[in-house]
Design an enzyme around this catalytic site. Structure first.
Site, short mmCIF file in Angstrom:
data_model
loop_
_atom_site.label_atom_id
_atom_site.label_comp_id
_atom_site.label_asym_id
_atom_site.label_seq_id
_atom_site.Cartn_x
_atom_site.Cartn_y
_atom_site.Cartn_z
N ARG A 244 14.99 -9.23 10.82
CA ARG A 244 16.42 -9.31 11.06
C ARG A 244 17.05 -8.01 10.58
NH1 ARG A 244 15.39 -12.79 13.98
NH2 ARG A 244 16.06 -14.95 14.01
N GLU A 273 24.26 -6.90 16.67
CA GLU A 273 23.46 -6.70 17.89
C GLU A 273 24.34 -7.03 19.08
OE1 GLU A 273 19.95 -9.12 17.63
OE2 GLU A 273 19.16 -7.95 15.98
N HIS A 292 16.32 -6.63 20.46
CA HIS A 292 15.81 -7.92 19.94
C HIS A 292 14.97 -8.62 21.02
CE1 HIS A 292 16.79 -11.24 16.80
NE2 HIS A 292 15.58 -11.41 17.30
O1 LIG Z 1 14.21 -13.56 16.58
C1 LIG Z 1 13.27 -14.21 16.85
C2 LIG Z 1 12.89 -15.39 16.11
O2 LIG Z 1 13.68 -15.83 15.25
O3 LIG Z 1 11.81 -15.93 16.37
#
Ligand SMILES: O=CC(=O)O
Length: 328
Positions: A244, A273, A292
């Site tokens: 994150r 983001e 992401h």
């Molecule tokens: O961001 C991706 C997840 O949380 O698996």
């Protein structure tokens, strides 16, 4: 079974950025009566008692006290990712609602993304691609060089399912693997991936050529990598973040990349983001930023929906859930 007999599943929308994939709708409809937030809000009085489950896609719909109060028969919330940092787990569990994520579905593609970013940043693929398409001859110069991956030291911070799969992949690249985790893995697991435990994160940071962040975002990991940690890293090291954005202090990273404290970074996650267009990180040459996309393959997204369905059905039938998440 008639559709009206199926349990009612609330989703944010179908399609769009934060909607379940259209390709999964038929599958979802074999198990549930599907309603979207728009339909729910238009007929709140009638529908609120029916909703038994919510399937979150890309963190939506937002689960707040108001929504929870309006769904008296909600039994379970399934999340389409492994990270649950966007949810107030204590609040949800306090309402007697079960929660699930999907660690089995996401781990391989997230680990693949981590390795892709590692390789791309080590070998300057994005920069090289820009140079090649601009017909610049810079990258043909003998001193336009990247870093060797084979035999280099990789430090993995967070050795859950994703960290473990990254190590498996890195082993095939003959990398030396260090890891830092709250708990040391079992000896046989360490041997299977050839990884060495660093109890102190500082040891890992000082020794690694690549530092890969694969931790969950919690109060303990919030801005885990700041100025001090970046200064401990080698000047030639590359930081890769697939967890994150908030695990890294972005101001400190910007400074470190700008001044050569570390060599480069590759981020699949940032805060916010996406980053605003004029964000200074976007102007650096020694960074790769992806939107992401860790889990975004056709196969993984399908497996995510299957894992969510399995969790929801188990919860509704009073059975053990394959990937229940408890508040702590
Ligand atoms: O961001 C991706 C997840 O949380 O698996």
């Amino acid at each position: 079974m008639e559709e009206h007999e199926l349990p009612v599943l609330l989703v944010n929308e179908v399609g769009g950025i934060c909607g379940v994939l259209e390709a999964h709708v038929d599958f979802l409809k074999t198990h549930f009566q599907l309603i979207t937030m728009r339909e729910f809000l238009e007929n709140k009085n009638i529908l609120s008692k029916n909703v038994q489950a919510i399937y979150l896609w890309w963190h939506k719909p937002v689960i707040d006290p108001e929504l929870l109060q309006s769904l008296p028969n909600l039994k379970v919330i399934a999340n389409s990712g492994v990270g649950m940092d966007h949810l107030d787990l204590k609040l949800i569990s306090g309402c007697g609602i079960k929660m699930a994520n999907c660690p089995h579905a996401v781990s391989s593609s997230t680990a693949d993304t981590g390795m892709a970013l590692l390789l791309a940043s080590a070998r300057r693929l994005v920069e090289g691609c820009h140079i090649a398409v601009s017909l610049d001859t810079e990258c043909f110069a003998p001193d336009w060089l990247g870093e060797e991956v084979t035999g280099a030291t990789l430090g993995i911070i967070g050795m859950g399912n994703v960290g473990y799969k990254i190590a498996l992949r890195a082993k095939a690249f003959e990398m030396k693997i260090l890891y830092h985790n709250r708990k040391q893995r079992k000896e046989e697991e360490e041997q299977a991936i050839g990884a060495i435990y660093c109890k102190k994160i500082e040891d890992l940071l000082q020794q690694s050529d690549f530092v890969m962040l694969a931790v969950s975002l919690t109060p303990q990991t919030h801005k885990l990598i700041g100025k001090r940690e970046l200064e401990l890293m080698k000047h030639t090291a590359i930081l890769i973040n697939i967890s994150r954005g908030l695990v890294v202090d972005q101001e400190a990273l910007l400074e470190a990349l700008h001044t050569g404290i570390i060599k480069a970074a590759a981020l699949d996650v940032t805060y916010p983001e996406p980053l605003p267009r004029d964000h200074p990180l976007l102007k650096l040459k020694n960074i790769i930023i992806t939107p992401h996309l860790g889990i975004k393959t056709r196969k993984t997204t399908r497996m995510i929906t299957e894992e969510a369905v399995a969790n929801i059905l188990a919860a509704l039938n009073g059975l053990p859930m394959p990937s229940e998440v408890l508040p702590d």
